[in-house]
Design an enzyme around this catalytic site. Structure first.
Site, PDB file in Angstrom:
ATOM      1  N   THR A  83       0.818  -0.983   0.163  1.00 24.85           N
ATOM      2  CA  THR A  83      -0.252  -0.048   0.547  1.00 24.85           C
ATOM      3  C   THR A  83       0.247   1.299  -0.343  1.00 24.85           C
ATOM      4  OG1 THR A  83      -1.693   1.922   1.383  1.00 24.85           O
ATOM      5  CG2 THR A  83      -0.606   0.054   2.414  1.00 24.85           C
ATOM      6  N   ASP A  84       0.083   2.136  -0.469  1.00 28.92           N
ATOM      7  CA  ASP A  84       0.586   3.415  -0.414  1.00 28.92           C
ATOM      8  C   ASP A  84       1.227   3.771   0.966  1.00 28.92           C
ATOM      9  OD1 ASP A  84      -1.609   4.260   0.483  1.00 28.92           O
ATOM     10  OD2 ASP A  84      -2.047   5.157  -1.519  1.00 28.92           O
ATOM     11  N   GLU A  85       0.282   3.879   2.218  1.00 28.62           N
ATOM     12  CA  GLU A  85       0.266   4.077   3.274  1.00 28.62           C
ATOM     13  C   GLU A  85       1.119   3.457   3.571  1.00 28.62           C
ATOM     14  OE1 GLU A  85      -2.989   3.404   5.671  1.00 28.62           O
ATOM     15  OE2 GLU A  85      -4.975   3.265   3.511  1.00 28.62           O
ATOM     16  N   TYR A 107      -1.273  -0.509  10.977  1.00 29.18           N
ATOM     17  CA  TYR A 107      -1.087  -0.791   9.720  1.00 29.18           C
ATOM     18  C   TYR A 107      -0.355  -0.496   8.739  1.00 29.18           C
ATOM     19  CZ  TYR A 107      -3.540  -1.741   4.886  1.00 29.18           C
ATOM     20  OH  TYR A 107      -3.329  -2.077   3.767  1.00 29.18           O
ATOM     21  N   LYS A 127       2.979  -3.313   7.386  1.00 30.62           N
ATOM     22  CA  LYS A 127       3.089  -3.388   5.625  1.00 30.62           C
ATOM     23  C   LYS A 127       3.996  -2.726   5.508  1.00 30.62           C
ATOM     24  CE  LYS A 127       0.137  -4.742   2.890  1.00 30.62           C
ATOM     25  NZ  LYS A 127      -0.148  -6.593   2.865  1.00 30.62           N
TER      26      LYS A 127
HETATM   27  P1  NAD Z   1      -9.812  -7.171   2.936  1.00 25.14           P
HETATM   28  O1  NAD Z   1      -9.535  -7.226   4.615  1.00 25.14           O
HETATM   29  O2  NAD Z   1     -10.240  -7.107   2.027  1.00 25.14           O
HETATM   30  O3  NAD Z   1      -9.078  -8.526   2.968  1.00 25.14           O
HETATM   31  C1  NAD Z   1      -8.379  -9.789   4.032  1.00 25.14           C
HETATM   32  C2  NAD Z   1      -8.255 -11.314   3.482  1.00 25.14           C
HETATM   33  O4  NAD Z   1      -7.278 -11.938   4.017  1.00 25.14           O
HETATM   34  C3  NAD Z   1      -9.159 -11.788   4.266  1.00 25.14           C
HETATM   35  O5  NAD Z   1     -10.130 -12.551   2.656  1.00 25.14           O
HETATM   36  C4  NAD Z   1      -9.004 -12.282   5.080  1.00 25.14           C
HETATM   37  O6  NAD Z   1     -10.017 -13.445   5.693  1.00 25.14           O
HETATM   38  C5  NAD Z   1      -7.195 -13.227   4.308  1.00 25.14           C
HETATM   39  N1  NAD Z   1      -6.814 -12.891   6.389  1.00 25.14           N
HETATM   40  C6  NAD Z   1      -6.385 -12.055   6.904  1.00 25.14           C
HETATM   41  N2  NAD Z   1      -5.471 -12.740   7.674  1.00 25.14           N
HETATM   42  C7  NAD Z   1      -5.155 -13.969   7.312  1.00 25.14           C
HETATM   43  C8  NAD Z   1      -4.174 -15.196   7.981  1.00 25.14           C
HETATM   44  N3  NAD Z   1      -3.558 -14.855   9.196  1.00 25.14           N
HETATM   45  N4  NAD Z   1      -4.309 -15.318   6.795  1.00 25.14           N
HETATM   46  C9  NAD Z   1      -4.683 -15.883   6.042  1.00 25.14           C
HETATM   47  N5  NAD Z   1      -5.869 -14.834   5.437  1.00 25.14           N
HETATM   48  C10 NAD Z   1      -6.049 -14.284   6.283  1.00 25.14           C
HETATM   49  O7  NAD Z   1      -8.594  -6.453   2.254  1.00 25.14           O
HETATM   50  P2  NAD Z   1      -7.770  -5.879   0.509  1.00 25.14           P
HETATM   51  O8  NAD Z   1      -8.908  -4.700   1.422  1.00 25.14           O
HETATM   52  O9  NAD Z   1      -8.889  -7.077  -0.056  1.00 25.14           O
HETATM   53  O10 NAD Z   1      -6.441  -6.204   1.000  1.00 25.14           O
HETATM   54  C11 NAD Z   1      -5.798  -6.926   0.357  1.00 25.14           C
HETATM   55  C12 NAD Z   1      -4.510  -6.690   0.206  1.00 25.14           C
HETATM   56  O11 NAD Z   1      -3.706  -5.507  -0.415  1.00 25.14           O
HETATM   57  C13 NAD Z   1      -3.786  -6.324   2.032  1.00 25.14           C
HETATM   58  O12 NAD Z   1      -3.049  -6.840   2.484  1.00 25.14           O
HETATM   59  C14 NAD Z   1      -3.785  -4.908   1.704  1.00 25.14           C
HETATM   60  O13 NAD Z   1      -3.083  -4.110   2.332  1.00 25.14           O
HETATM   61  C15 NAD Z   1      -3.588  -3.897   0.164  1.00 25.14           C
HETATM   62  N6  NAD Z   1      -4.139  -2.899  -0.453  1.00 25.14           N
HETATM   63  C16 NAD Z   1      -4.973  -2.451   0.310  1.00 25.14           C
HETATM   64  C17 NAD Z   1      -5.613  -1.567  -0.305  1.00 25.14           C
HETATM   65  C18 NAD Z   1      -7.370  -1.527  -0.138  1.00 25.14           C
HETATM   66  O14 NAD Z   1      -7.611   0.067  -0.597  1.00 25.14           O
HETATM   67  N7  NAD Z   1      -8.273  -2.160   0.378  1.00 25.14           N
HETATM   68  C19 NAD Z   1      -4.968  -0.576  -1.407  1.00 25.14           C
HETATM   69  C20 NAD Z   1      -3.919  -0.943  -1.447  1.00 25.14           C
HETATM   70  C21 NAD Z   1      -2.629  -2.446  -0.600  1.00 25.14           C
END
Ligand code: NAD
Length: 309
Positions: free
Chosen positions: A116-118, A140, A144
């Protein structure tokens, strides 16, 4: 056929990534936390393993034989990390390291760590390129950044072919209604007010989840070991501007908005320079206007998906 392991594949972005894979034999590993939902993968061919990325023994059984591993598994909500950071450090740092070690042991030829950009903190003007130092400000973001640094260390120390993607704020269908866009849409559809943090002036750069996943697919194909790739958004908006668009899309007025105390340590603005990925041929395809309209329609058409949240 390429064998792909997608961790966190039952979540918002991971499930979209699985949906967009073609000619692949896909295994999804997911712990099914509150954010994971098997319904997100309905009708999408895959093999499902219910488990934890911190479980080294499980990983030693399922990781071998994969051509590509993409790590989406994470605790992903900043507000929850402020309430309690332990699970964030466990999954986002230890989970990433455990997965990378399993990939190294199994000789997996390509790994992508989704980030993430964060991790960069907050920037008032301009944009970060991939050489910017990480200066995370929330638990968070710090967790990351920890995962990303472990990934870079595995690339340098062990020669693991792991690339890191860093993306802006995603929106689209199947996002758990705790993040601002689905929270505001579902509140408005329920006739409830929406909580706007502080002065509403925090700026985020929005990208449709499909465009994010296309960027990850490209990095999986051509990304270099240890390299970071930015995937920037298409719409830089203050939360107040975003709220105006959501109110309009849901046919509601400003009387539905409640200003609430700001998030602790709330980052003011994120902004990524994505020229490195664009030079490899990636472009976002979905305009914010179109994507937001379709996203609102999806939540309107699928009340059963979010009714229990
Ligand atoms: P989300 O919270 O919707 O999904 C996370 C998934 O990971 C869920 O299905 C959860 O059950 C699973 N999970 C959590 N802990 C786990 C573990 N210990 N073992 C196995 N599975 C586990 O998140 P998202 O928004 O889909 O984000 C996915 C990735 O993208 C993350 O790494 C997040 O940091 C990154 N990201 C998200 C955004 C955003 O805007 N949502 C932006 C940039 C990067």
């Amino acid at each position: 056929m390429k064998r792909v392991l997608v961790t966190g594949g039952a979540g918002f972005i991971g499930s979209q990534f699985v949906r967009g894979l073609r000619d692949a034999d896909v295994t999804v590993l997911d712990k099914l936390t509150y954010a994971g939902n098997r319904a997100n993968l309905e009708g999408v061919p895959h093999r499902f393993v219910h488990g934890d990325v911190c479980d080294a023994e499980l990983l030693s059984r399922i990781v071998p034989g994969h051509d590509l591993v993409v790590n989406f598994a994470a605790e992903s909500h900043v507000d929850r990390s402020i309430e309690g950071a332990a699970e964030f450090v466990r999954t986002n740092v230890l989970g990433t390291q455990t997965l990378l070690q399993a990939c190294l042991d199994a000789g997996v030829p390509k790994v992508v760590q989704v980030s993430t950009d964060e991790v960069y903190g907050s920037i008032d003007i301009g944009s970060w390129d991939e050489s910017a130092p990480v200066r995370p400000r929330s638990p968070y973001a710090a967790s990351k950044a920890g995962g990303d640094m472990i990934a870079q260390a595995y690339a340098i120390t062990h020669g693991l072919n792991v690339s890191i993607t860093r993306c802006g704020n995603n929106y689209g269908p199947r996002q758990y209604p705790e993040k601002i866009i689905p929270l505001f849409i579902t509140n408005l559809l329920r006739g409830r007010k929406v909580p706007l943090y502080g002065d509403g002036g925090n700026v985020r750069d929005w990208i449709h989840v499909e465009d994010h996943c296309a960027g990850i697919r490209l990095v999986a194909d051509v990304g270099e070991p240890g390299e970071v790739y930015h995937i920037a958004g298409t719409a830089e908006l203050t939360n107040k501007e975003l709220t105006a668009r959501l109110l309009e899309a849901c046919g509601k007025g400003w009387d539905m908005v409640e200003y609430v105390a700001d998030r602790k340590g709330h980052d003011r603005r994120y902004s990524l320079d994505d020229r490195k990925l664009r030079a490899l041929g990636w472009r976002p395809r979905i305009s914010f206007e179109q994507g937001l309209k379709e996203t609102v329609r999806w939540y309107r058409d699928n009340p059963g998906w979010w009714a229990g949240t």
